[in-house]
Scaffold this motif. Structure first.
Motif, mmCIF file in Angstrom:
data_model
loop_
_atom_site.group_PDB
_atom_site.id
_atom_site.type_symbol
_atom_site.label_atom_id
_atom_site.label_comp_id
_atom_site.label_asym_id
_atom_site.label_seq_id
_atom_site.Cartn_x
_atom_site.Cartn_y
_atom_site.Cartn_z
ATOM 1 N N ALA A 235 9.744 3.941 -18.097
ATOM 2 C CA ALA A 235 9.663 2.676 -17.360
ATOM 3 C C ALA A 235 8.195 2.269 -17.271
ATOM 4 O O ALA A 235 7.294 3.094 -17.459
ATOM 5 C CB ALA A 235 10.240 2.830 -15.951
ATOM 6 N N SER A 236 7.964 0.995 -16.992
ATOM 7 C CA SER A 236 6.605 0.532 -16.739
ATOM 8 C C SER A 236 6.108 1.127 -15.427
ATOM 9 O O SER A 236 6.903 1.371 -14.510
ATOM 10 C CB SER A 236 6.594 -0.997 -16.644
ATOM 11 O OG SER A 236 5.289 -1.461 -16.372
ATOM 12 N N MET B 296 4.759 -0.443 -13.282
ATOM 13 C CA MET B 296 5.061 -1.416 -12.224
ATOM 14 C C MET B 296 6.534 -1.405 -11.816
ATOM 15 O O MET B 296 6.917 -2.093 -10.879
ATOM 16 C CB MET B 296 4.599 -2.820 -12.621
ATOM 17 C CG MET B 296 5.380 -3.501 -13.680
ATOM 18 S SD MET B 296 4.732 -5.184 -14.003
ATOM 19 C CE MET B 296 3.597 -4.907 -15.347
ATOM 20 N N GLU B 297 7.357 -0.600 -12.506
ATOM 21 C CA GLU B 297 8.780 -0.482 -12.150
ATOM 22 C C GLU B 297 9.074 0.798 -11.361
ATOM 23 O O GLU B 297 10.236 1.116 -11.118
ATOM 24 C CB GLU B 297 9.636 -0.476 -13.421
ATOM 25 C CG GLU B 297 9.545 -1.757 -14.238
ATOM 26 C CD GLU B 297 10.339 -1.641 -15.548
ATOM 27 O OE1 GLU B 297 11.292 -2.418 -15.724
ATOM 28 O OE2 GLU B 297 9.991 -0.767 -16.378
ATOM 29 N N LEU B 298 8.025 1.517 -10.990
ATOM 30 C CA LEU B 298 8.220 2.797 -10.302
ATOM 31 C C LEU B 298 8.044 2.657 -8.798
ATOM 32 O O LEU B 298 7.198 1.904 -8.326
ATOM 33 C CB LEU B 298 7.194 3.822 -10.805
ATOM 34 C CG LEU B 298 7.225 4.153 -12.290
ATOM 35 C CD1 LEU B 298 6.135 5.179 -12.602
ATOM 36 C CD2 LEU B 298 8.598 4.671 -12.715
#
Lengths: 361, 361
Positions: free
Chosen positions: A34-35, A37-39
C-alpha cells in the motif's frame, strides 16, 4: 519537458532524489502492499517513519532532549495564535520585533490573545534593516519575545541569534530552518511551516522547551494545546502522514548531503553569487536590504526600470527559471534559494540576468 | 509484492487510478516542469487545481450556492473546537447527540467553548443503537445540534437525516462523506477529515451555510475563523496543496465511476455482503449493532472466541487482507469499506472468513 529551476518562495522546490524515491514507492511502500499515505498512523510501520524523521531532525539540528518536537497542521499562521494561547496568561505582555510582513502578521494575530509590545520595528526603513539590538524596548517579565529570523518577503535575515536574557525567545523559522546550524538551546520555541525547507505544505514543525509547555496558558480546547500534542507524540489526532514521511526523506537527504554545516556553506555561496551579480550590475538590478542582514534564502530585487519586469518574467520562464515574480508588497523579482535550489540553478539565474541586461540595456 | 486489500479505518485505501496518476506526474506536473507540490498556491496553475476540485465536489454532492466549501487543515478534531467558536456565542447552549466515541470527543472539545446539552446518548446500550428521534431532548434556541452520521469505531450509521427544525444541523461526516447522495440543504455545516473517503490525511473539508459564518461568534484569531477562510477561498494561509490536488483526483474518479448514486449502490452491496456473512456464520462472527443503523462504511465484528483473534489477524494479513484489527475500544475486528475498497476486496474477505471458520471451527 524536463524539470525547471524553481525559485518559488513556497511551496518551493524539493530535492529531486526525495521526489524520485516518493514516486518509486507511491503505490507500494516498505513491503506493505500500500502507499504510505494509505497506512494507519497508529500502525507500527508508520510510527517507525514518524520516529525516524524526529530522530534525524534532532540529529541535524542538535535538538536537546529537554525540547519537544511536534509535527502539526495549520501552518505557521496558526502558530501565531497558538503561541500566545500556550505560552502566556490572558492579559500578559509579549514582546514582538517587527522586521517585515510576517513579523507584523504574527503580532497582529498574537494581539487576540496577549498584550503585544512592539519592542522594535524596521517599518520606518521599509524593512530594509534590522533595528539594532540596543534599541529594543523589552518588557520586564514578558511572556516571550517573538521575532522572525528570516523575512520571506522583505529578504531580511538575522545572521546571529539576539540575546534577550531570560525571556523565552520564540522564532518563526519558516523560511530559514535547516539552512544552517543553529543553537537550539538559545530558543524557547522554534516553529516553521514545512513548505520551504522541510517538505510539502500542510505540515508545521514546533520545537519547544518542555518546561514552557507546562505553563498554565489560556482556556482552550485540547487540540490547541502544545502539551497535549507533545504527550501524544503529535498523534493526538491523525497527523498529515504523507507530509511527515516526505519531511523524513528530506531529513535523510540533508544528512547524506553533509548536514547543516554543508548546507550553510552551499547556501552562503549561492547567496553571495546572486548578491554579487546584483551589486555588480551597475544599478541595472537592485536589492535594497542592508548588506549586514541580507537573506541567504530570499533575495528580492528590482530592475532599474519596472517597465522591463514583464519581459524579465517572460524570458526567465522561457529559459526554465520559474517562480521569480516578487511579492506584491515589495514588487520586482524574488529568487528563493532554499536548500533544494542547486548552485547550478543560481549560476543559470546569474547568467540569465547578465544576458538580459545586455540585451535590454 | 503487489497491492493488498486494505481495510484500514483511516488513513485508508485510495483509488488505485488516483495513485497511478499522482505517481506519473509526481516530478513534472501539468507542463510546469515541477511537482504540483512545488508550485506556489498563489499561481494560476495551482489555483485552477483548487477551483476544479471545489467545482467537482459541488457537482458530486449538489452543494447549493449559498454554502461555502473550505479546504482546511487540522483534522475533524480541530473542527470540534472551531465549530462552537464560530457558530455560538460564549455561554450559549449547543445540543450534542452521542452515538459513539467520536460524538463524545466532539462534545468534550465543544464544552471548552459552549454549554453542551447532551440531547441523546446511546451509551447505555454501548453505542449499538441510535436513540430514537422522539426521545431527543432539544434546547430551544440552541446554537446548533451536532451529530455524527457515521461512527467509525462503533459502526453505527444514520441512514436518514434527523429533523431538528430550524436549529442548524452540524454533522461530522468524516467516515461517510461521499459514500452516498445527501441533501446538503438539510445541514448548517458538514465537516470531514479527508483520510477516509476524500484523500490523504492533513486536509479537512468544511461545507457551511454562508449565513452561519456571519455569526458574531467568540473572540478568536483570524486563522480560527471560518468566515476569513471563506473570504480568501481557503488561501488565508498556505493550504495543504498536494492533499488538495489528490482530493481533486478522487473527485474526478468518483465522477468517472458514476457519482454518489453509483457509489451508494456499490457501498450497500459491499456492506450487505459482509453483514450477511457475519449473520450467516451461526454465531462464529458477530456484529452487535442494531440492524437498522449498521454502518455501510465500518463493520466491527468479533469472533465467537477472542482467543482466535491473533490467528485471524495473522492469517488474514498473510492472505493479503490488511488493516482488519478492531479499535481497542470495542475489540475484535473491523473492516472499513470506504469508496476505494472494491467489491472484489469484500468478496475476498468474505471468502477468507468462511474458510477461517471452517479451519478453526
Amino acid at each position: 519537458m524536463s524539470r525547471v529551476y524553481n525559485f518559488s518562495a513556497g511551496p518551493a522546490a524539493l530535492p529531486e532524489p526525495v521526489l524520485r524515491q516518493a514516486q518509486a514507492e507511491l503505490l507500494e511502500w516498505g513491503g506493505q502492499g500500500a502507499s504510505v499515505m494509505e497506512l494507519s498512523h497508529r500502525g507500527k510501520p508508520f510510527i517507525e517513519v514518524a520516529a525516524r524523521a524526529e530522530r534525524d531532525l534532532r540529529e541535524l539540528m542538535g535538538i536537546p532532549e529537554d525540547y519537544a518536537v511536534l509535527f502539526l497542521q495549520g501552518g505557521a499562521t496558526q502558530q501565531f495564535a497558538l503561541i500566545p494561547m500556550n505560552l502566556a496568561e490572558s492579559g500578559q505582555t509579549a514582546d514582538y520585533v517587527l522586521t517585515g510582513h510576517w513579523a507584523q502578521k504574527a503580532a497582529a494575530e498574537g494581539a487576540h490573545h496577549v498584550k503585544v509590545n512592539i519592542a522594535a520595528s524596521g517599518e520606518a526603513d521599509d524593512f530594509t534593516a534590522i533595528p539594532p539590538r540596543e534599541s529594543w524596548r523589552l518588557t520586564p517579565g514578558a511572556a516571550y519575545l517573538h521575532y522572525t529570523p528570516n523575512e520571506t518577503i522583505h529578504g531580511v535575515e538575522f545572521h546571529h541569534v539576539p540575546d534577550v536574557g531570560d525571556v523565552p525567545l520564540v522564532a518563526d523559522m519558516s523560511s530559514n530552518i535547516l539552512s544552517r546550524p543553529v543553537d537550539v538551546s538559545r530558543f524557547g520555541l522554534i516553529y516553521a511551516g514545512a513548505q520551504k525547507n522541510i517538505g510539502p505544505a500542510g505540515l508545521t514543525l514546533v520545537i519547544a522547551r518542555r518546561d514552557l509547555l507546562a505553563r498554565a496558558g489560556q482556556p482552550r480546547a485540547k487540540i490547541l494545546r502544545y502539551a497535549e500534542h507533545a504527550a501524544q507524540d503529535s498523534m493526538l489526532n491523525t497527523p498529515p502522514t504523507f507530509a511527515w514521511y516526505l519531511a523524513g526523506l528530506v531529513f535523510q537527504w540533508l544528512k547524506a548531503e553533509g548536514g547543516l554545516g554543508a548546507m550553510a556553506a552551499r547556501n552562503r555561496r549561492k547567496a553571495e553569487r546572486l548578491y554579487a551579480a546584483i551589486d555588480g550590475s551597475g544599478g541595472y538590478y537592485r536589492n535594497p536590504v542592508d548588506p549586514a542582514c541580507r537573506s541567504w534564502m530570499n533575495v528580492p530585487f528590482t530592475l532599474h526600470d519596472s517597465a522591463l519586469d514583464a519581459a524579465f518574467l517572460d524570458e526567465s520562464q522561457a529559459a526554465g527559471l520559474h517562480g521569480l515574480k516578487g511579492h506584491k508588497a515589495v514588487g520586482g523579482m524574488r529568487a528563493s534559494l532554499y536548500n533544494a535550489v542547486s548552485e547550478e540553478a543560481v549560476a543559470a539565474l546569474v547568467d540569465f540576468m547578465g544576458d538580459f541586461a545586455r540585451r535590454h540595456g
